[in-house]
Every structure is written in structure tokens, then in C-alpha cells.
Design a protein around this motif. Structure first.
Motif, short mmCIF file in Angstrom:
data_model
loop_
_atom_site.label_atom_id
_atom_site.label_comp_id
_atom_site.label_asym_id
_atom_site.label_seq_id
_atom_site.Cartn_x
_atom_site.Cartn_y
_atom_site.Cartn_z
N TRP A 155 0.89 -1.16 -0.01
CA TRP A 155 0.02 -0.07 0.10
C TRP A 155 0.91 1.19 -0.15
CZ3 TRP A 155 -0.15 3.40 4.47
CH2 TRP A 155 0.61 2.69 5.56
N GLU A 156 0.16 2.39 -0.37
CA GLU A 156 0.91 3.69 -0.35
C GLU A 156 0.11 4.69 -0.09
OE1 GLU A 156 3.76 5.72 -3.78
OE2 GLU A 156 1.89 5.06 -4.41
N ILE A 157 0.41 5.56 0.68
CA ILE A 157 -0.41 7.05 0.85
C ILE A 157 0.50 8.05 1.00
CG2 ILE A 157 0.42 6.63 3.37
CD1 ILE A 157 -2.66 7.70 3.85
N ALA A 158 -0.39 9.14 0.35
CA ALA A 158 0.43 10.39 0.05
C ALA A 158 -0.32 11.65 0.50
CB ALA A 158 0.55 10.67 -1.40
N ALA A 159 0.08 12.49 1.13
CA ALA A 159 -0.62 13.72 1.67
C ALA A 159 0.24 14.96 1.17
CB ALA A 159 -0.68 13.69 3.04
N ARG A 160 -0.72 16.03 0.94
CA ARG A 160 0.10 17.41 0.49
C ARG A 160 -0.35 18.49 1.32
NH1 ARG A 160 -0.05 17.23 -6.27
NH2 ARG A 160 1.50 15.96 -6.48
N LEU A 161 0.38 19.63 1.58
CA LEU A 161 -0.05 20.59 2.20
C LEU A 161 0.50 21.81 1.48
CD1 LEU A 161 -0.99 22.05 4.92
CD2 LEU A 161 1.41 21.91 5.84
N ASP A 162 -0.34 22.86 1.21
CA ASP A 162 -0.13 24.18 0.34
C ASP A 162 0.89 24.88 1.08
OD1 ASP A 162 -1.87 23.38 -1.65
OD2 ASP A 162 -3.56 24.62 -0.61
N LEU A 163 2.11 25.33 0.33
CA LEU A 163 2.77 26.43 1.05
C LEU A 163 2.57 27.53 0.41
CD1 LEU A 163 6.24 24.01 1.05
CD2 LEU A 163 4.53 24.56 3.06
N GLY A 164 2.04 27.93 -0.64
CA GLY A 164 1.85 28.90 -1.40
C GLY A 164 0.80 28.73 -2.60
N PRO A 165 0.71 29.98 -3.46
CA PRO A 165 -0.14 29.46 -4.50
C PRO A 165 0.27 28.45 -5.59
CG PRO A 165 0.21 31.85 -4.28
CD PRO A 165 1.27 31.29 -3.18
N LEU A 166 1.67 28.37 -5.76
CA LEU A 166 1.97 27.31 -6.74
C LEU A 166 3.02 26.18 -5.98
CD1 LEU A 166 2.84 29.75 -9.73
CD2 LEU A 166 1.04 28.12 -9.52
N SER A 167 3.04 25.95 -4.81
CA SER A 167 3.90 25.12 -4.12
C SER A 167 3.36 24.33 -2.90
CB SER A 167 5.27 25.85 -3.61
OG SER A 167 4.72 27.02 -2.73
N VAL A 168 3.65 23.18 -3.03
CA VAL A 168 3.37 22.11 -2.06
C VAL A 168 4.20 21.31 -1.34
CG1 VAL A 168 0.84 22.00 -3.15
CG2 VAL A 168 2.62 20.26 -3.68
N PHE A 169 3.91 20.99 0.03
CA PHE A 169 4.92 20.24 0.52
C PHE A 169 4.02 18.61 0.67
CE2 PHE A 169 5.87 17.64 4.53
CZ PHE A 169 6.75 17.33 4.34
#
Length: 408
Positions: A155-169
Motif C-alpha cells: 500500500w501507499e499513502i500520500a498527503a499534500r500541504l499548500d505552502l503557497g499559490p504554486l507550491s506544496v509540501f
């Protein structure tokens, strides 16, 4: 008195209504005559590519990740029914069952979960079959390369967090915990009912017999491996000249852990034997890469990703033997160290929107690692008790994945 009061009240109400009517007429006069409907409200003008405005005639600023429809968007009319109206944007397909413009810009999600099915194709490619039926018999058994062909689930899980208008962590974890096989061969079953007919590769298939290993009754081979990967990445979006083409640049860190354990057991005429190997590779390093996506139709996109980096590989290796032959010096060998390694990965994905916040995803991936210590590269078929260590093995994993993406 009552009559006077009633007449005064009626006059005041009439005056108020007259003022309200005048004000309403003035307000309506300020609304442009070509005012198109707001996109969320629907309407022919909005579907034909007119300006997006709210109920007050103010312009609506659409997000950069959405593509304004072209003339005839959404197939609202038939060709020729009115000037400029055709079947619509060829990229339109209402997969989600709702009529608003669907996402057609950069691919994005908040959280994604996948089932992963991988196989290892290089673990035992140069290892001969570990046994034969009869002395140097033409029938070979326990071919680890053929036994290791199945796809194993993880299995695989991924999560993203907005850092700005055009960038994510982005943080990603993948785990495959049961790569391997377990099998046994009985002499009675493969030698027409005759027992003690199995011989090992370590004696040249019985040409130079080893007590407790050759003239075997039962051979068993068990191999277990796992693969785990953790990534912490910064992604920066880019958009092509056409908003249907977009992607991200990637920079970050990755930790990959690969372990192996293999045991070969023999029950033979002159005793029992056990031979074991185990390895651990812990790779930590930085990686660079990127992905690119193209919207095939509204709600359906195809993408690919490539990433790779240089890693430090902290490896451990063990080899143990327990063989009753007096001419064999049994070993319990352990070694470890560090070396520079490489990890690269490529994958392709197809994503289909099924609801405004939910998409289905499926694809294929290949993961390659070099400068590893592996079991397969350290099986010495000419010397069962060898303590030589080969540190430049590699691994190639490939397989499929599928899952779901969610945006809140």
C-alpha cells in the motif's frame, strides 16, 4: 379621524412604493443589457464563453487551475441552431455528472491512497537452481528466479500541504511487506517414489557429495523480503502555454529500506542441514525530479513522473551454515558498511474525476536501486561456506498501482 388616518397611511405607502419602484428601475438600468448568467447558475450565455459575472454584474475571477469554457462549451445546442454555436469544447466530458467547468489545469490532491502490486525481477537472475533429482540429474528443482515471479501486494499513502499559490509540501509512504516465496520438494514425489534422490548445487548436484546435504529426502526453500519507502518533497507547479499541460518540479529527501532473508533446509540420508542468508539495505539521500500531466478530456488526465537521487547505503549482511559434513567448516559470518548508491523511479498514471472531490487513479511504475548487498548476488554455488561479500548488486521492481485521490 379614523378616515383621515387611513388616508394618510395609504398615501405614505403609495409614496414608498413609488420610491422603491423608481430605485429598482434605476438599478436595473445599470445592469448591462448583454449580462450573461453566472456559471454556477447555468444559462446559455455562460456555456457559450461569455464573461463570468455575479448577480450584480461584477466580474468573477476564476481560479488559475480551472479552464474557462470555449464557445459552445458543454454541448448546449446543435450546430447551426444559432451563430457561433457548435458541439462544444472537444475536451469536455462530464465525468462527475455536474455542469460546472471541471478542473483542467494542474493536477492536485490533498490525500491519496493506493494499493500497490510489485515484483522483483533481478533478485536471482544469475543464481542456478539449488537442487536436482539424481546425481547431476537433468531435472533441476528450486529455481529461485522462477519462484520469485509473483506480484506481491502493498500500500501507499500520500498527503499534500499548500505552502503557497504554486507550491506544496508532500509526504509519501509505501510498504510491500511480503515479497517472496516458500516451497518444498520431496524425493518420493519427484523421483517416481524413490527416496533420497535429491542433490544440491553446492556439490555440483551430487558429483562431490556433502553429508547431510546430498542424497536428500526433502528440500525446503523460504525467501522473504520487504520494501519500504518514505519521501518528503517540495513541489513547485508549472503550467504550459496551454493550461491542459502542466506539472511540478520536485526536490526532497527519500529513505528506502530493503531487507531479505533466505533459508535452505535439507533432510538427507546422513543428517539435516540449514543454510541461511540475510541482508539489510538502508538508503538515505536527496532526490530531484518532476512530473507532467495532460488533460485528455475534462475530468480525465494522463501523467508521468521521473525522479532519482544519490544515497548513502548502510548495509548489513549475514551468512550461516549448519551442515554435519566433517569436511565443511560451518560459518556464522556478519559484515556491514556504507557505500554510495543510486535510486531512481519512473511511473505513469491515468486519473479520472468521478465526483467534484474524488478521483480514481491507476498506473504502472518501475523502481531501480544500485550498489546493494543482496542475497542472490552472495550465493556461492561452488563454496557453501564462503565468507566473500559482493556489495555491487542491484534491484529492479516493477508493477501496478491503483487507488483514490481526495480534495477537500
Amino acid at each position: 379621524m379614523k378616515s383621515l388616518f387611513n388616508r394618510s397611511t395609504a398615501a405614505m405607502v403609495a409614496a414608498a412604493l413609488a420610491c422603491g419602484a423608481g430605485a429598482g428601475t434605476k438599478a436595473l438600468a445599470q445592469v448591462p443589457s448583454n449580462f450573461p448568467a453566472a456559471p454556477l447558475a447555468g444559462g446559455q450565455a455562460a456555456y457559450q464563453g461569455g464573461a463570468y459575472q455575479n448577480a450584480y454584474g461584477e466580474s468573477i475571477v476564476m481560479p488559475a487551475s480551472y479552464n474557462a469554457p470555449g464557445p459552445g462549451y458543454g454541448e448546449m445546442c446543435q450546430p447551426g441552431c444559432q451563430p457561433g454555436c457548435e458541439y462544444g469544447d472537444p475536451g469536455y466530458a462530464d465525468f462527475g455528472g455536474y455542469g460546472t467547468p471541471d478542473q483542467c489545469g494542474p493536477h492536485y490532491f490533498d490525500i491519496a491512497a493506493n494499493a500497490v502490486f510489485l515484483q522483483s525481477t533481478r533478485s536471482f537472475q544469475d543464481v542456478p537452481p539449488l537442487g536436482s533429482v539424481g546425481v547431476n540429474g537433468p531435472t533441476k528443482i528450486l529455481d529461485a528466479d522462477q519462484l520469485n515471479e509473483d506480484y506481491e501486494p502493498g500500500w501507499e499513502i500520500a498527503a499534500r500541504l499548500d505552502l503557497g499559490p504554486l507550491s506544496v509540501f508532500e509526504a509519501t509512504y509505501m510498504g510491500i511487506y511480503d515479497l517472496g516465496f516458500n516451497t518444498s520438494v520431496s524425493s518420493v514425489n519427484v523421483a517416481n517414489g524413490v527416496d533420497f534422490q535429491l542433490n544440491s548445487v553446492f556439490s555440483e548436484y551430487g558429483v562431490v557429495p556433502i553429508d547431510g546435504l546430498d542424497e536428500g529426502s526433502v528440500y525446503s526453500l523460504d525467501y522473504q523480503s520487504d520494501l519500504q519507502s518514505t519521501e518528503l518533497s517540495y513541489r513547485r507547479y508549472w503550467v504550459g502555454h496551454n493550461p491542459r499541460i502542466s506539472g511540478t518540479y520536485l526536490a526532497g529527501f527519500r529513505y528506502v529500506r530493503m531487507t531479505e532473508e533466505m533459508n535452505f533446509d535439507a533432510t538427507a540420508l546422513l543428517g539435516d542441514s540449514t543454510i541461511g542468508w540475510d541482508t539489510t539495505n538502508d538508503l538515505v539521500g536527496a532526490q530531484l525530479g518532476g512530473d507532467g500531466w495532460i488533460a485528455l478530456r475534462q475530468g480525465l488526465r494522463l501523467g508521468g513522473e521521473v525522479k532519482g537521487g544519490i544515497y548513502n547505503n548502510r548495509f548489513k549482511y549475514g551468512h550461516q551454515t549448519n551442515i554435519p559434513d566433517p569436511d565443511i567448516t560451518n560459518v556464522n559470518f556478519q559484515d556491514d558498511g556504507n557505500q554510495v548508491a543510486f535510486v531512481g523511479e519512473a511511473k505513469f498514471d491515468l486519473v479520472a474525476d468521478i465526483l467534484p472531490s474524488i478521483s480514481l487513479r491507476g498506473g504502472y511504475r518501475v523502481l531501480y536501486m544500485s550498489s546493494l548487498v543482496t542475497v542472490g548476488n552472495n550465493i556461492d554455488s561452488t563454496n557453501v561456506a564462503s565468507t566473500a561479500l559482493y556489495t555491487q548488486g542491484d534491484a529492479l521492481y516493477n508493477g501496478f498501482h491503483g487507488g483514490i485521490e481526495y480534495i477537500w
